[in-house]
Scaffold this motif. Structure first.
Motif, PDB file in Angstrom:
ATOM      1  N   GLU A 193      41.607  55.270  35.890  1.00 51.82           N
ATOM      2  CA  GLU A 193      42.316  54.711  34.753  1.00 51.82           C
ATOM      3  C   GLU A 193      41.405  54.473  33.552  1.00 51.82           C
ATOM      4  O   GLU A 193      41.875  54.077  32.487  1.00 51.82           O
ATOM      5  CB  GLU A 193      42.976  53.378  35.162  1.00 51.82           C
ATOM      6  N   HIS A 194      40.136  54.717  33.701  1.00 44.58           N
ATOM      7  CA  HIS A 194      39.183  54.464  32.626  1.00 44.58           C
ATOM      8  C   HIS A 194      38.737  55.797  32.018  1.00 44.58           C
ATOM      9  O   HIS A 194      38.226  56.672  32.732  1.00 44.58           O
ATOM     10  CB  HIS A 194      37.974  53.686  33.158  1.00 44.58           C
ATOM     11  N   ASP A 205      34.010  51.085  45.649  1.00 43.34           N
ATOM     12  CA  ASP A 205      35.182  51.238  46.505  1.00 43.34           C
ATOM     13  C   ASP A 205      36.410  51.497  45.627  1.00 43.34           C
ATOM     14  O   ASP A 205      36.827  50.640  44.849  1.00 43.34           O
ATOM     15  CB  ASP A 205      35.390  49.983  47.345  1.00 43.34           C
ATOM     16  N   THR A 206      36.980  52.681  45.738  1.00 38.99           N
ATOM     17  CA  THR A 206      38.109  53.061  44.873  1.00 38.99           C
ATOM     18  C   THR A 206      39.386  52.317  45.214  1.00 38.99           C
ATOM     19  O   THR A 206      40.347  52.358  44.445  1.00 38.99           O
ATOM     20  CB  THR A 206      38.358  54.575  44.972  1.00 38.99           C
ATOM     21  N   SER A 207      39.415  51.629  46.356  1.00 40.34           N
ATOM     22  CA  SER A 207      40.602  50.839  46.675  1.00 40.34           C
ATOM     23  C   SER A 207      40.596  49.505  45.939  1.00 40.34           C
ATOM     24  O   SER A 207      41.633  48.840  45.832  1.00 40.34           O
ATOM     25  CB  SER A 207      40.686  50.600  48.188  1.00 40.34           C
ATOM     26  N   ASP A 208      39.424  49.109  45.433  1.00 34.49           N
ATOM     27  CA  ASP A 208      39.321  47.851  44.691  1.00 34.49           C
ATOM     28  C   ASP A 208      39.406  48.057  43.179  1.00 34.49           C
ATOM     29  O   ASP A 208      39.778  47.138  42.454  1.00 34.49           O
ATOM     30  CB  ASP A 208      37.992  47.155  45.025  1.00 34.49           C
ATOM     31  N   TRP A 209      39.045  49.234  42.717  1.00 36.27           N
ATOM     32  CA  TRP A 209      39.024  49.485  41.271  1.00 36.27           C
ATOM     33  C   TRP A 209      39.492  50.915  41.009  1.00 36.27           C
ATOM     34  O   TRP A 209      38.968  51.862  41.581  1.00 36.27           O
ATOM     35  CB  TRP A 209      37.614  49.267  40.716  1.00 36.27           C
ATOM     36  N   GLN A 210      40.481  51.055  40.156  1.00 28.29           N
ATOM     37  CA  GLN A 210      41.028  52.378  39.846  1.00 28.29           C
ATOM     38  C   GLN A 210      40.177  53.047  38.765  1.00 28.29           C
ATOM     39  O   GLN A 210      40.426  52.919  37.567  1.00 28.29           O
ATOM     40  CB  GLN A 210      42.494  52.248  39.387  1.00 28.29           C
ATOM     41  N   PHE A 211      39.151  53.762  39.199  1.00 26.93           N
ATOM     42  CA  PHE A 211      38.235  54.398  38.255  1.00 26.93           C
ATOM     43  C   PHE A 211      38.946  55.430  37.384  1.00 26.93           C
ATOM     44  O   PHE A 211      38.572  55.657  36.240  1.00 26.93           O
ATOM     45  CB  PHE A 211      37.083  55.073  39.024  1.00 26.93           C
ATOM     46  N   HIS A 231      29.819  48.998  47.995  1.00 27.52           N
ATOM     47  CA  HIS A 231      31.019  48.170  47.877  1.00 27.52           C
ATOM     48  C   HIS A 231      31.586  48.220  46.460  1.00 27.52           C
ATOM     49  O   HIS A 231      32.801  48.265  46.264  1.00 27.52           O
ATOM     50  CB  HIS A 231      30.701  46.724  48.262  1.00 27.52           C
ATOM     51  N   ASP A 232      30.712  48.202  45.450  1.00 31.45           N
ATOM     52  CA  ASP A 232      31.181  48.196  44.062  1.00 31.45           C
ATOM     53  C   ASP A 232      31.960  49.460  43.719  1.00 31.45           C
ATOM     54  O   ASP A 232      32.825  49.439  42.840  1.00 31.45           O
ATOM     55  CB  ASP A 232      29.987  48.063  43.107  1.00 31.45           C
ATOM     56  N   ALA A 237      38.609  59.719  41.668  1.00 31.72           N
ATOM     57  CA  ALA A 237      38.501  58.839  42.836  1.00 31.72           C
ATOM     58  C   ALA A 237      37.950  59.578  44.045  1.00 31.72           C
ATOM     59  O   ALA A 237      37.118  59.058  44.795  1.00 31.72           O
ATOM     60  CB  ALA A 237      39.867  58.238  43.158  1.00 31.72           C
TER      61      ALA A 237
END
Length: 358
Positions: free
Chosen positions: A328-329, A320-326, A317-318, A11
């Motif tokens: 975890e993948h 943005d680590t606050s919207d998607w927990q990268f 925007h895509d 992140a």
């Protein structure tokens, strides 16, 4: 625990990379908008109230309109006072009456000669009544032409309390300071640019900018204009018997200029973020109050419609680590953190690369 630390590392790396997607030079119109006849990328609005514009654009369509043609009589000649004086002048003005006597009614030039005589009479009457000079293509001042038609020519827009009683600020027209032929060419050019961007990138770049910040680098005299609030919008061209019309509609999902915010963040200046639902006037005041000491920083109450390229803002925007927990993948862990065997550190070892044996 190691996996949690690796996720945080991923992140952090993404957050460090995100700003590199943004062009922070003055080539970017989101930092330095050029209002030039050469760019044909935007049209500035005059004599409209930003708050009313904002509210009407998110609920329906509005029509962009040019200045009245020079051939038409200006609105200050359509008042009751002027028309009454004109009726009297047609009866008593010696120059006008003498010109009428000289016109050969059987001549093909008679209609134009009558028009010229009427125009000369009106011009003398304007001078007698203390009105400004009538504008022609040979002696043109767009600002004066606008004033003659009761249009405020300033790009600095009025506040809601200053709206006129004639309804011009609450109708469905958006006033510009362009004559019809130039207006049509400019809007056609903007439409072409927007279609090209959409076809090549899949991203719409047509926006309505509310408010501009006039700013400059430290110890620099040259200032730039950067839009503050960007409203995604659509523009449609309609054919009518009187000529083409350009209609625009907006989207309530507006955003502040994140490129400008990132530019100032790197200069250790916290730029106010626009909160959805905040009145336009209130946000402009917030930005004005955030002026850092010793910097050129002036909020301009201006509105412009046109091309504001923001292709990389979508990627920004895509990611943005606050919207998607990268973190975890697994594919992101392998890509940015490496694929370490169980029990080993996911981080590479350090080597003294300047040592001869290395």
């Amino acid at each position: 625990m190691a996996e949690i630390e690796l996720g945080q590392f991923v992140a952090q790396q993404i957050e460090n990379l995100r700003p590199k997607l943004l062009d922070l030079t003055r080539r970017n119109p989101l930092l330095s908008t050029t209002f030039s006849e050469r760019t044909h990328a935007n049209v500035r609005v005059v004599d409209e109230v930003p708050t009313i514009l904002f509210e009407k654009l998110v609920t329906g369509q509005m029509r962009l309109v040019p200045l009245p043609p020079l051939e038409e009589d200006p609105k200050d000649e359509q008042t009751r006072e002027f028309q009454s004086a004109l009726s009297d002048a047609r009866l008593v003005d010696e120059n006008y009456l003498a010109t009428l006597d000289e016109i050969d009614e059987d001549s093909d030039e008679a209609p134009q000669q009558l028009i010229n005589a009427e125009r000369e009479l009106k011009d003398r009457l304007r001078e007698h009544l203390g009105l400004p000079q009538h504008q022609t293509s040979g002696d043109l001042s767009l600002a004066q032409h606008a004033k003659n038609n009761f249009i405020r020519p300033s790009y600095e827009l009025p506040i809601k309390d200053e709206q006129d009683e004639d309804g011009r600020h609450t109708d469905d027209d958006i006033q510009t300071l362009l004559l019809p032929d130039i207006f049509e060419r400019r809007l056609n050019s903007i439409g072409t640019k927007c279609r090209t961007w959409l076809q090549e990138t899949g991203i719409s770049v047509f926006h309505i900018a509310f408010g501009f910040l006039e700013w400059a680098e430290v110890n620099e005299a040259k200032s730039s204009f950067a839009p503050l609030i960007l409203m995604p919008a659509n523009i449609e061209k309609e054919r009518t018997p009187s000529g083409p019309e350009f209609w625009v509609s907006g989207d309530e999902n507006v955003e502040n200029n994140i490129v400008l915010a990132e530019k100032f963040r790197l200069d250790s200046i916290e730029f106010p973020e626009y909160e959805p639902g905040t009145p336009i006037e209130e946000y402009l005041e917030i930005v004005a109050d955030a002026a850092p000491p010793g910097r050129t920083w002036k909020v301009r109450r201006q509105v412009a419609v046109g091309v504001f390229p923001s292709a990389r803002m979508a990627m920004y925007h895509d990611l943005d680590t606050s919207d998607w927990q990268f973190g975890e993948h697994q594919v992101m862990l392998d890509l940015l953190g490496g694929n370490a065997p169980a029990g080993e550190s996911p981080f590479a070892g350090e080597y003294m690369v300047d040592e001869p044996e290395i």
